[in-house]
Design a protein around this motif. Structure first.
Motif, mmCIF file in Angstrom:
data_model
loop_
_atom_site.group_PDB
_atom_site.id
_atom_site.type_symbol
_atom_site.label_atom_id
_atom_site.label_comp_id
_atom_site.label_asym_id
_atom_site.label_seq_id
_atom_site.Cartn_x
_atom_site.Cartn_y
_atom_site.Cartn_z
ATOM 1 N N VAL A 1 -9.331 23.086 15.526
ATOM 2 C CA VAL A 1 -8.158 22.667 14.762
ATOM 3 C C VAL A 1 -8.531 21.588 13.758
ATOM 4 C CG1 VAL A 1 -5.914 21.524 14.943
ATOM 5 C CG2 VAL A 1 -6.517 23.332 16.555
ATOM 6 N N TRP A 2 -9.372 20.646 14.163
ATOM 7 C CA TRP A 2 -9.806 19.537 13.298
ATOM 8 C C TRP A 2 -10.627 20.055 12.114
ATOM 9 C CZ3 TRP A 2 -14.581 16.349 13.042
ATOM 10 C CH2 TRP A 2 -14.362 15.080 12.483
ATOM 11 N N ASN A 3 -11.327 21.174 12.326
ATOM 12 C CA ASN A 3 -12.161 21.783 11.290
ATOM 13 C C ASN A 3 -11.478 22.976 10.625
ATOM 14 O OD1 ASN A 3 -14.877 20.412 11.108
ATOM 15 N ND2 ASN A 3 -14.792 20.757 13.323
ATOM 16 N N ARG A 4 -10.184 22.802 10.293
ATOM 17 C CA ARG A 4 -9.410 23.798 9.542
ATOM 18 C C ARG A 4 -9.238 25.120 10.292
ATOM 19 N NH1 ARG A 4 -12.463 20.793 6.005
ATOM 20 N NH2 ARG A 4 -11.479 20.123 4.048
ATOM 21 N N GLY A 5 -9.348 25.094 11.607
ATOM 22 C CA GLY A 5 -9.183 26.315 12.377
ATOM 23 C C GLY A 5 -10.441 27.166 12.450
ATOM 24 N N THR A 6 -11.595 26.565 12.169
ATOM 25 C CA THR A 6 -12.856 27.311 12.206
ATOM 26 C C THR A 6 -13.710 26.876 13.402
ATOM 27 O OG1 THR A 6 -14.193 25.740 10.924
ATOM 28 C CG2 THR A 6 -12.820 27.297 9.687
ATOM 29 N N ASN A 7 -14.751 27.671 13.649
ATOM 30 C CA ASN A 7 -15.710 27.331 14.712
ATOM 31 C C ASN A 7 -16.910 26.585 14.137
ATOM 32 O OD1 ASN A 7 -16.957 29.357 13.310
ATOM 33 N ND2 ASN A 7 -17.353 30.682 15.074
ATOM 34 N N LYS A 8 -16.683 25.788 13.114
ATOM 35 C CA LYS A 8 -17.755 25.102 12.396
ATOM 36 C C LYS A 8 -18.679 24.326 13.326
ATOM 37 C CE LYS A 8 -18.545 21.627 8.785
ATOM 38 N NZ LYS A 8 -17.894 20.708 7.804
ATOM 39 N N LYS A 9 -18.119 23.557 14.248
ATOM 40 C CA LYS A 9 -18.952 22.738 15.123
ATOM 41 C C LYS A 9 -19.843 23.606 16.001
ATOM 42 C CE LYS A 9 -18.847 18.924 18.412
ATOM 43 N NZ LYS A 9 -18.019 17.925 19.134
ATOM 44 N N SER B 1 -6.189 22.647 10.135
ATOM 45 C CA SER B 1 -5.972 22.079 8.810
ATOM 46 C C SER B 1 -7.079 21.086 8.517
ATOM 47 C CB SER B 1 -4.598 21.410 8.729
ATOM 48 O OG SER B 1 -4.292 21.075 7.390
ATOM 49 N N ALA B 2 -7.044 20.513 7.300
ATOM 50 C CA ALA B 2 -8.050 19.531 6.882
ATOM 51 C C ALA B 2 -7.647 18.161 7.400
ATOM 52 C CB ALA B 2 -8.182 19.534 5.363
ATOM 53 N N PHE B 3 -7.792 17.973 8.683
ATOM 54 C CA PHE B 3 -7.344 16.732 9.302
ATOM 55 C C PHE B 3 -8.334 15.578 9.116
ATOM 56 C CE2 PHE B 3 -4.925 19.820 11.956
ATOM 57 C CZ PHE B 3 -3.661 19.324 11.708
ATOM 58 N N ALA B 4 -9.619 15.878 8.999
ATOM 59 C CA ALA B 4 -10.634 14.824 8.990
ATOM 60 C C ALA B 4 -10.671 14.090 7.653
ATOM 61 C CB ALA B 4 -12.003 15.439 9.285
ATOM 62 N N PRO B 5 -10.714 12.753 7.662
ATOM 63 C CA PRO B 5 -10.772 11.981 6.416
ATOM 64 C C PRO B 5 -12.194 11.945 5.856
ATOM 65 C CG PRO B 5 -10.833 10.499 8.280
ATOM 66 C CD PRO B 5 -10.673 11.885 8.836
ATOM 67 N N SER B 6 -12.322 11.410 4.652
ATOM 68 C CA SER B 6 -13.630 11.305 4.024
ATOM 69 C C SER B 6 -14.433 10.157 4.638
ATOM 70 C CB SER B 6 -13.489 11.076 2.524
ATOM 71 O OG SER B 6 -13.138 9.727 2.257
ATOM 72 N N GLU B 7 -15.727 10.158 4.340
ATOM 73 C CA GLU B 7 -16.603 9.082 4.803
ATOM 74 C C GLU B 7 -16.258 7.747 4.144
ATOM 75 O OE1 GLU B 7 -19.770 8.947 7.085
ATOM 76 O OE2 GLU B 7 -17.975 9.999 7.771
ATOM 77 N N ILE B 8 -15.605 7.793 2.994
ATOM 78 C CA ILE B 8 -15.197 6.541 2.340
ATOM 79 C C ILE B 8 -14.182 5.812 3.222
ATOM 80 C CG2 ILE B 8 -14.001 5.569 0.344
ATOM 81 C CD1 ILE B 8 -15.219 7.841 -1.317
ATOM 82 N N ASN B 9 -13.185 6.530 3.710
ATOM 83 C CA ASN B 9 -12.202 5.920 4.617
ATOM 84 C C ASN B 9 -12.866 5.438 5.897
ATOM 85 O OD1 ASN B 9 -10.685 7.963 2.877
ATOM 86 N ND2 ASN B 9 -9.003 6.810 3.787
ATOM 87 N N ALA B 10 -13.749 6.265 6.453
ATOM 88 C CA ALA B 10 -14.396 5.915 7.714
ATOM 89 C C ALA B 10 -15.303 4.699 7.555
ATOM 90 C CB ALA B 10 -15.191 7.115 8.239
ATOM 91 N N ALA B 11 -15.989 4.589 6.412
ATOM 92 C CA ALA B 11 -16.861 3.434 6.177
ATOM 93 C C ALA B 11 -16.042 2.142 6.104
ATOM 94 C CB ALA B 11 -17.655 3.639 4.881
ATOM 95 N N TRP B 12 -14.895 2.216 5.409
ATOM 96 C CA TRP B 12 -14.006 1.043 5.345
ATOM 97 C C TRP B 12 -13.516 0.676 6.754
ATOM 98 C CZ3 TRP B 12 -12.314 -1.433 0.716
ATOM 99 C CH2 TRP B 12 -11.368 -2.444 0.917
ATOM 100 N N LEU B 13 -13.140 1.695 7.514
ATOM 101 C CA LEU B 13 -12.647 1.461 8.868
ATOM 102 C C LEU B 13 -13.723 0.841 9.746
ATOM 103 C CD1 LEU B 13 -10.361 1.823 10.948
ATOM 104 C CD2 LEU B 13 -11.249 4.125 11.391
#
Length: 378
Positions: A212-220, A237-249
């Protein structure tokens, strides 16, 4: 001109350094170095099952709704006194939202009013830890187990808050429910402007959560070699944020203890001084139940009436201080009344009380309490 805003986002000083480092890593999309550092931080510090960063707490709730495979006609019990996302995430799946009142002593869900609302269509109870103040998790856990329901913790404002149960062993909020959601909105203790997180504590949902986190795919599974093809396997869906947000966090998480220490001092100052500085208004001041170890997210008082609330808000604004009222009861919202009709409006006395009388005072990490004192006293 406001001298003290309601909120002012805090920066530790390392945010831009980590964003530049993420650029050097050559990966700015989701699920990179900083995403994993943040997720592992929460899993290790609080013992959460599995953490998934999202664009917002709203999205984390929507992801939980997909994981539960909610269908039109399913019912969820939700407190009326909460932010609209708590209900919206499940209404989007066609669910019926059954509203419950708040407690009389603080704005959390009234656990004693839950069981009579449960029927064979009820799928889950959503417990909102208002302002980082814990609900009675012993009672909620008991009720959901008894009726075989999902327990969802809307812990949007409850980062680093704890529940003190019957065993007197503090346990972090977000570790009780099948699912828990958090917010990193700019008004929260730990922020990346806009951001959130879903915690999945039920191991039965981990494989599906990855999809679900990977847009409904088996990507992982594909990347790890467990699947030969990268395919669409479920709704997502595209639930995961970009690395820019994660780096700030990540820069914020590194300084969490220092941030919390600053907020604790400000909260204690407000608790010790605002009742005297605003004694003329004779407010009922914030109550922390004995089962809650809170995170100093907010400080509030209750006016005697709607009129008095507005008078005090206007008085403070004239002094250059932006205090605000908070949630408006969802059971009385225009959208809900358009569904049920004016004649079916519920009478949830406590939720309406908080909607009409609660005043939130400015509380942010760099708040100048001496300036606040001077402005109120002037």
């Amino acid at each position: 001109m406001l001298s003290i805003p309601f909120n002012s986002p805090f920066s530790t000083g390392n945010e831009w350094q980590y964003i530049q480092d993420a650029c050097k890593e050559g990966k700015l999309a989701a699920d990179g170095k900083y995403t994993n550092k943040c997720q592992q931080f929460f899993e290790k510090k609080y013992g959460f099952g599995k953490a998934y960063l999202t664009h917002s707490c709203t999205q984390a709730l929507e992801m939980a709704a997909l994981l539960m495979d909610l269908k039109p006609g399913d019912e969820l019990i939700v407190p009326s006194y909460t932010y609209v996302s708590t209900a919206n995430a499940f209404a989007l799946r066609g669910c019926k939202i059954v509203f419950v009142d708040s407690r009389s002593d603080y704005p959390g869900i009234d656990e004693l009013q839950l069981e009579h609302l449960i029927n064979d269509k009820t799928r889950a109870i959503v417990a909102v830890h208002y302002g980082g103040i814990a609900c009675d998790m012993d009672l909620l856990t008991s009720i959901t187990k008894k009726h075989n329901l999902f327990l969802i913790e809307d812990a949007a404002a409850a980062i680093d808050s704890y529940y003190l149960g019957a065993d007197k062993n503090p346990k972090p909020l977000g570790s009780f429910g099948h699912f828990a959601t958090f917010s990193f909105h700019e008004t929260k203790n730990i922020s990346c402007g806009e951001g959130g997180m879903l915690v999945v504590n039920d191991a039965n949902f981990l494989e599906k959560a990855d999809e679900v986190w990977n847009r409904g795919t088996n990507k992982k599974a594909f990347i790890s070699g467990q699947r030969k093809k990268y395919e669409w396997v479920s709704l997502g869906s595209a639930f995961a944020p970009s690395e820019i947000n994660a780096a700030w966090l990540w820069a914020q998480l590194e300084e969490m203890d220092a941030i919390q220490e600053k907020r604790e001092k400000i909260w204690n100052w407000q608790q010790n001084n605002l009742p005297n500085l605003l004694a003329h208004y004779d407010l009922d001041w914030m109550n922390i139940p004995s089962h809650s170890i809170h995170n100093f997210h907010l400080f509030y008082g209750l006016a005697k009436s709607l009129k008095q609330r507005d008078e005090l808000l206007n008085h403070l604004r004239q002094k250059g201080i932006l205090a605000v009222f908070h949630y408006q009861s969802l059971h009385a919202s225009p959208y809900n009344l358009s569904l049920v009709g004016q004649g079916q409006r519920q009478h949830l006395i406590q939720a309406d009380k908080y909607s009409e009388r609660l005043i939130r005072f400015p509380l942010y990490t760099d708040l100048d309490t001496e300036n606040l004192r001077e402005l109120i006293s002037s």
